[in-house]
Design a protein around this motif. Structure first.
Motif, short mmCIF file in Angstrom:
data_model
loop_
_atom_site.label_atom_id
_atom_site.label_comp_id
_atom_site.label_asym_id
_atom_site.label_seq_id
_atom_site.Cartn_x
_atom_site.Cartn_y
_atom_site.Cartn_z
N MET A 1 20.17 5.97 -3.97
CA MET A 1 21.05 5.06 -3.40
C MET A 1 20.83 3.80 -3.99
SD MET A 1 21.13 6.08 0.69
CE MET A 1 19.25 5.40 0.82
N ALA A 2 22.11 3.23 -4.31
CA ALA A 2 22.03 1.63 -4.89
C ALA A 2 21.72 0.58 -3.69
CB ALA A 2 23.18 1.60 -5.65
N GLU A 3 22.18 1.01 -2.47
CA GLU A 3 22.11 -0.40 -1.52
C GLU A 3 20.92 0.00 -0.86
OE1 GLU A 3 24.08 -2.88 -1.43
OE2 GLU A 3 24.97 -2.26 -3.44
N PRO A 4 20.33 -1.07 -0.20
CA PRO A 4 19.18 -0.92 0.70
C PRO A 4 19.80 -0.42 2.12
CG PRO A 4 19.28 -3.11 0.09
CD PRO A 4 20.39 -2.35 -0.49
N ILE B 1 18.07 26.25 3.25
CA ILE B 1 18.79 25.27 4.00
C ILE B 1 20.09 25.16 3.04
CG2 ILE B 1 19.50 22.85 4.59
CD1 ILE B 1 16.32 22.32 5.01
N ASP B 2 21.32 25.42 3.60
CA ASP B 2 22.69 25.29 2.83
C ASP B 2 22.69 24.03 1.96
OD1 ASP B 2 25.61 24.20 2.96
OD2 ASP B 2 25.54 26.41 2.54
N GLU B 3 22.64 24.27 0.75
CA GLU B 3 22.75 23.05 -0.10
C GLU B 3 23.59 22.03 0.01
OE1 GLU B 3 21.33 21.98 -4.80
OE2 GLU B 3 21.57 24.13 -4.10
N ALA B 4 24.75 22.56 0.23
CA ALA B 4 26.21 21.84 0.34
C ALA B 4 25.99 21.07 1.50
CB ALA B 4 27.43 22.61 0.08
N ALA B 5 25.56 21.73 2.72
CA ALA B 5 25.50 20.84 3.88
C ALA B 5 24.08 19.88 3.82
CB ALA B 5 24.91 21.85 4.90
N LEU B 6 23.25 20.15 3.15
CA LEU B 6 22.16 19.08 2.94
C LEU B 6 22.64 17.88 2.14
CD1 LEU B 6 19.25 18.21 3.17
CD2 LEU B 6 18.53 19.52 1.35
N ASP B 7 23.44 18.33 1.08
CA ASP B 7 24.05 17.25 0.39
C ASP B 7 24.72 16.25 0.87
OD1 ASP B 7 24.13 16.01 -2.35
OD2 ASP B 7 26.11 16.79 -2.35
N SER B 8 25.68 16.87 2.00
CA SER B 8 26.66 16.02 2.74
C SER B 8 25.70 15.35 3.72
CB SER B 8 27.65 16.98 3.53
OG SER B 8 28.35 16.21 4.54
N PHE B 9 24.88 15.76 4.31
CA PHE B 9 24.14 15.17 5.24
C PHE B 9 23.22 13.72 4.58
CE2 PHE B 9 20.10 14.19 7.90
CZ PHE B 9 20.67 13.89 9.02
N LEU B 10 22.82 14.22 3.40
CA LEU B 10 21.98 12.82 2.54
C LEU B 10 22.88 11.90 2.51
CD1 LEU B 10 20.14 15.31 0.00
CD2 LEU B 10 19.05 13.67 1.78
N LYS B 11 24.12 12.24 2.14
CA LYS B 11 25.08 11.28 1.88
C LYS B 11 25.68 10.24 3.12
CE LYS B 11 26.98 13.26 -2.19
NZ LYS B 11 28.15 13.91 -2.81
N THR B 12 24.99 10.92 4.43
CA THR B 12 25.57 10.11 5.34
C THR B 12 24.56 8.74 5.53
OG1 THR B 12 24.08 11.24 6.96
CG2 THR B 12 26.20 11.96 6.96
N LEU B 13 23.36 8.98 4.95
CA LEU B 13 22.40 7.73 5.09
C LEU B 13 23.11 6.44 4.26
CD1 LEU B 13 19.55 6.84 5.91
CD2 LEU B 13 18.77 7.58 3.84
N GLU B 14 23.83 6.51 3.26
CA GLU B 14 24.48 5.58 2.49
C GLU B 14 26.13 5.31 2.80
OE1 GLU B 14 24.72 6.44 -1.65
OE2 GLU B 14 24.99 8.39 -1.45
N ARG B 15 26.35 6.14 3.99
CA ARG B 15 27.83 5.72 4.34
C ARG B 15 27.96 4.91 5.72
NH1 ARG B 15 29.59 11.97 3.65
NH2 ARG B 15 29.90 11.82 1.33
N LYS B 16 27.29 4.02 5.84
CA LYS B 16 27.41 3.04 7.03
C LYS B 16 28.41 2.12 6.94
CE LYS B 16 24.21 5.12 9.22
NZ LYS B 16 24.32 5.63 10.54
#
Length: 193
Positions: A97-100, A172-187
């Motif tokens: 992730m590029a942003e803090p 763990i479903d890889e697509a679901a995990l990837d989607s969840f990981l992206k939530t951290l940077e989608r604020k």
């Protein structure tokens, strides 16, 4: 490793295959054969390369040990041996992730991930740039349900100051995990990388 003394000399190939399997699942694992003459029981209880002191000295190598790139360029593993290929659902996922991020967002993310994945989240480690002091990264390390105390480093180990997380998951479903990981940077108000 225990009971290695029960392997007959002609079964050396099974031991090599097991060593290869362990290296594929966790390239950073230190295997201690308790039958070895120099084996010390204390090594099983020490933090080893995951202790705060040791990590602080070589964080970049610690993070890189299980990255997909290091696996891609690693020596090919030995041919599988019957009965040893039980871990087909294990994979590694990396995130940059590029942003803090805020400390609260990070804690919430880890808490939800731990509750949802349970024992299937085998490991997570990383360096995180936090909004309160992005020049001093937070070193995080989780092994299944054990979240080791985070360590705030005095500086980044390299010029690149982006957050990096590496996860090892089992089933763990890889697509679901990837989607969840992206939530951290989608604020709200945060740039997307």
């Amino acid at each position: 490793m225990t009971k290695s003394d029960l392997l007959a000399h002609e079964q050396a190939g099974r031991r090599e295959a097991l060593d290869g399997l362990i290296a594929r699942i966790n390239p950073g694992a230190h295997v201690v054969d308790v039958q070895a003459p120099l084996a010390q029981p204390e090594t099983l209880l020490s933090a080893g390369s995951y202790g705060a002191t040791e990590r602080g000295s070589n964080v970049a190598a610690w993070l890189a040990a299980e990255s997909p790139l290091s696996r891609a360029f690693a020596k090919p593993a030995a041919a599988p041996v019957a009965g040893l290929a039980r871990h087909s659902g294990i994979y590694t996922k990396s995130m940059v992730m590029a942003e803090p991020v805020s400390a609260a967002d990070l804690v919430t993310f880890i808490d939800i991930l731990r509750r949802a994945a349970g024992q299937r989240l085998l490991r997570m480690k990383g360096l995180v740039a936090l909004l309160d002091d992005p020049e001093r990264p937070m070193l995080i390390h989780l092994v299944q349900d054990i979240f080791h105390p985070p360590v705030r480093l005095e500086h980044w180990p390299r010029v690149d100051r982006r957050t990096r997380l590496v996860l090892i998951a089992d089933g763990i479903d890889e697509a679901a995990l990837d989607s969840f990981l992206k939530t951290l940077e989608r604020k709200p108000g945060r740039k997307r990388a």
